[in-house]
Design an enzyme around this catalytic site. Structure first.
Site, PDB file in Angstrom:
ATOM      1  N   CYS A  86       0.868  -1.180   0.000  1.00 29.47           N
ATOM      2  CA  CYS A  86       0.000   0.000   0.000  1.00 29.47           C
ATOM      3  C   CYS A  86       0.902   1.225   0.000  1.00 29.47           C
ATOM      4  O   CYS A  86       1.748   1.365   0.884  1.00 29.47           O
ATOM      5  CB  CYS A  86      -0.867   0.052   1.254  1.00 29.47           C
ATOM      6  SG  CYS A  86      -1.392  -1.548   1.878  1.00 29.47           S
ATOM      7  N   GLU A 148      -7.492   9.094   1.286  1.00 29.70           N
ATOM      8  CA  GLU A 148      -6.987   8.676  -0.012  1.00 29.70           C
ATOM      9  C   GLU A 148      -8.108   8.252  -0.952  1.00 29.70           C
ATOM     10  O   GLU A 148      -9.143   7.745  -0.511  1.00 29.70           O
ATOM     11  CB  GLU A 148      -6.077   7.445   0.142  1.00 29.70           C
ATOM     12  CG  GLU A 148      -4.904   7.628   1.073  1.00 29.70           C
ATOM     13  CD  GLU A 148      -4.057   6.371   1.217  1.00 29.70           C
ATOM     14  OE1 GLU A 148      -2.859   6.537   1.463  1.00 29.70           O
ATOM     15  OE2 GLU A 148      -4.584   5.243   1.094  1.00 29.70           O
TER      16      GLU A 148
END
Length: 227
Positions: A86, A148
């Site tokens: 990630c 995000e």
């Protein structure tokens, strides 16, 4: 931007806070760039600061998912179990290119090498499938957090691993049954998992996992799933 004391944080991780992330609006349109540090401060997130990110789910040829446990040195969500990789595309030309999310896929290749030591030639951007996007927000602690739009990327390949201990403290391949047991432990606070991984696992992951050979029907580049 607020001043935050980083003296107590890991030196290597603090250096990464200077990287320039891609700022976006809620429809994933690029509006500028800012440091990784500023993008991850709750004080800025609360004012709406939003950046582009990705989550890689890498499966081996036995259909097992590669999970990592984030190192204790990580500034956000240390010690948490999460999906394979990630991170963020950076604000430079190769990773800003938006056609078919090629910039994001290049960033994923770069971070698979940096975190897990996977040789660049073993996972090329062309082998990374872009499924869809999710938009989420989560606090890690009182200072740091995430906000995000996260590109969901899938890869199925057997790879060579040589993880960086500053990034990853452990890793393992899991079956669906084993991951469900891990999620159950997390629900009892016996282990910690990242909030984005929890959201994806509770919504889409197992459906996608059941269809690794036929993921095309799940590709949706129009919609951003608000989590």
């Amino acid at each position: 931007m607020p001043e935050v004391n980083t003296d107590e944080l890991d030196e290597q991780q603090v250096q990464l806070l200077a990287e320039m992330c891609i700022l976006i609006d809620e429809n994933d349109r690029r509006i500028g760039a800012d440091t990784k540090k500023n993008c991850h401060l709750n004080e800025n997130i609360d004012k709406g600061l939003l950046h582009r990110a990705f989550s890689v789910f890498l499966f081996n040829t036995e259909n097992k998912l590669l999970l990592q446990q984030r190192s204790h040195a990580k500034i956000t969500f240390p010690d948490c179990f999460t999906n394979t990789c990630c991170s963020h595309p950076l604000s430079h030309p190769l990773e800003l290119e938006e056609n078919d999310a090629i910039g994001v896929r290049r960033a994923a290749q770069r971070r698979l090498k940096a975190e897990l030591g996977i040789p660049l030639e073993q996972v090329t951007p062309e082998e990374i499938s872009y499924l869809t996007r999710i938009h989420y927000k989560a606090k890690s602690d009182g200072i740091w957090g995430e906000h995000e739009i996260d590109y969901i990327l899938f890869v199925q390949k057997d790879v060579t691993l040589n993880p960086d201990p500053n990034e990853i403290q452990s890793y393992c391949y899991m079956t669906q049954k084993e991951l469900k047991q891990l999620l159950d432990k997390a629900s009892k606070n016996e282990v910690k998992i990242t909030p984005w991984f929890k959201l994806i696992a509770e919504t889409f992951l197992f459906k996608w996992w059941d269809n690794l050979a036929n993921l095309n029907k799940f590709v949706d580049h129009e919609r951003i799933h608000r989590m």
